[in-house]
Design an enzyme around this catalytic site. Structure first.
Site, short mmCIF file in Angstrom:
data_model
loop_
_atom_site.label_atom_id
_atom_site.label_comp_id
_atom_site.label_asym_id
_atom_site.label_seq_id
_atom_site.Cartn_x
_atom_site.Cartn_y
_atom_site.Cartn_z
N ASN A 62 0.87 -1.18 0.00
CA ASN A 62 0.00 0.00 0.00
C ASN A 62 0.91 1.22 0.00
OD1 ASN A 62 -1.85 2.00 0.40
ND2 ASN A 62 -2.44 1.37 2.49
N LYS B 180 0.19 4.26 -0.47
CA LYS B 180 -0.45 5.50 0.04
C LYS B 180 -0.10 6.68 -0.85
CE LYS B 180 -0.40 3.37 4.54
NZ LYS B 180 -0.43 3.50 5.99
N HIS C 264 -9.91 1.57 4.65
CA HIS C 264 -8.65 1.78 5.38
C HIS C 264 -8.89 2.80 6.49
CE1 HIS C 264 -4.55 2.86 6.33
NE2 HIS C 264 -4.16 1.76 5.70
N GLU D 280 -7.21 5.17 7.56
CA GLU D 280 -6.89 6.56 7.20
C GLU D 280 -8.06 7.21 6.47
OE1 GLU D 280 -3.17 5.75 5.22
OE2 GLU D 280 -2.26 5.26 7.15
N GLU E 274 -6.17 -4.77 10.41
CA GLU E 274 -5.17 -3.74 10.65
C GLU E 274 -5.52 -2.96 11.91
OE1 GLU E 274 -2.91 -2.58 6.82
OE2 GLU E 274 -4.63 -1.27 7.02
N GLY F 19 1.75 2.34 10.69
CA GLY F 19 2.73 3.41 10.54
C GLY F 19 3.42 3.81 11.84
N SER G 29 2.64 -2.09 10.44
CA SER G 29 4.08 -2.13 10.74
C SER G 29 4.74 -3.47 10.44
CB SER G 29 4.33 -1.71 12.18
OG SER G 29 3.92 -0.35 12.37
P1 PGA Z 1 2.31 0.29 7.67
O1 PGA Z 1 0.89 0.55 6.92
O2 PGA Z 1 2.86 -1.00 7.14
O3 PGA Z 1 3.14 1.48 7.30
O4 PGA Z 1 2.01 0.22 9.12
C1 PGA Z 1 0.00 -0.50 6.70
C2 PGA Z 1 -1.26 0.02 6.07
O5 PGA Z 1 -1.67 1.14 6.38
O6 PGA Z 1 -1.89 -0.66 5.26
#
Ligand code: PGA
Length: 245
Positions: A7, A9, A92, A94, A162, A168, A207
């Site tokens: 991903n 982003k 997601h 976010e 998640e 993140g 992460s």
């Molecule tokens: P990350 O993001 O691996 O940077 O924690 C995962 C995601 O948001 O899908």
């Protein structure tokens, strides 16, 4: 089949993509894992020739809840299909937190994707507060039931567990938590869809990096990973892919 999905982003640009694709071209692809990249819309056509050459899936990070019409700035599921996209992330955290994507909107987006024969990659997970209050099961069950309300075509579906607090932050969930919560998700899907639910892939995201990937993939219930930060560097991403075998 196992899946490892990047991903990107909004953390990518032309130069980084060129570097990623050039590294990919020097590597032997793996037969046991399906790889994919969820890219910003504007790079779909840039990444597609190379990714499809390596049999990697091409994904989008968002889709409109509407079919077509006067929705300035939106991208429809049909447009994604026409560009050769295979899957699309929905729900997601976010987007839920920053763009007001409700369970109802997520549900409509999943319907739009399935109408176009695209695979929805549905993200669900609890916040830190819900985690600390032991409300994780409640949250996961509610998200699954609302996001998948009236959705029948379950064979074309990927779920990513998640935990919001692990995204993140560099702080992945413990393998105990991952196992417990993915098993709960699979159990809930079993109650909703019966035997058919066994076709649904459930990934872990939050992460994941080359150091912790192997211990996560050792868990039988984990069907792969959704990788954010560590997916921007092709070598790191491939290290995660290789730790799956
Ligand atoms: P990350 O993001 O691996 O940077 O924690 C995962 C995601 O948001 O899908």
């Amino acid at each position: 089949m196992k899946y490892i999905i990047a991903n990107w982003k909004m953390s990518i640009d032309d130069a980084k993509i060129d570097k990623f694709l050039n590294t990919l071209k020097t590597q032997v692809s793996s037969k046991n894992v399906v790889c994919g990249v969820a890219t910003p819309f504007v790079y779909i056509n840039k990444v597609l020739p190379t990714l499809s050459q390596y049999h990697w899936l091409v994904g989008a990070q968002n889709v409109s809840f509407a079919e077509s019409g006067a929705y300035t700035g939106e991208i429809s599921a049909k447009m994604l299909r026409e560009q050769g996209v295979n899957f699309c992330i929905v729900g997601h955290s976010e987007r839920r937190v920053m763009f007001g994507e409700t369970d109802e909107i997520v549900n409509t987006k999943i319907q739009r994707l399935l109408e176009q024969n695209l695979t929805p990659l549905l993200c669900i997970g609890e916040t830190l507060e819900q985690h600390e209050q032991n409300k994780t099961n409640l949250v996961l069950k509610k998200q699954l039931q609302s996001d998948l309300a009236d959705i029948k075509y379950v064979d074309k579906l990927i779920i990513a567990y998640e935990p919001v607090w692990a995204i993140g932050t560099g702080k992945s969930a413990s393998t105990k938590d991952i196992q417990q919560n993915i098993l709960f998700i699979k159990q809930t899907l079993g109650k909703m869809y019966g035997d058919k639910s066994q076709d649904i892939t459930v990934l872990y995201g939050g992460s994941v990096n080359p150091k912790n990937a192997q211990s996560i993939f050792l868990l039988n219930c984990v069907d792969g990973a959704l990788v954010g930060g560590a997916s921007l560097d092709c070598q790191k991403f491939l290290d995660i892919v290789h730790s799956m075998q």
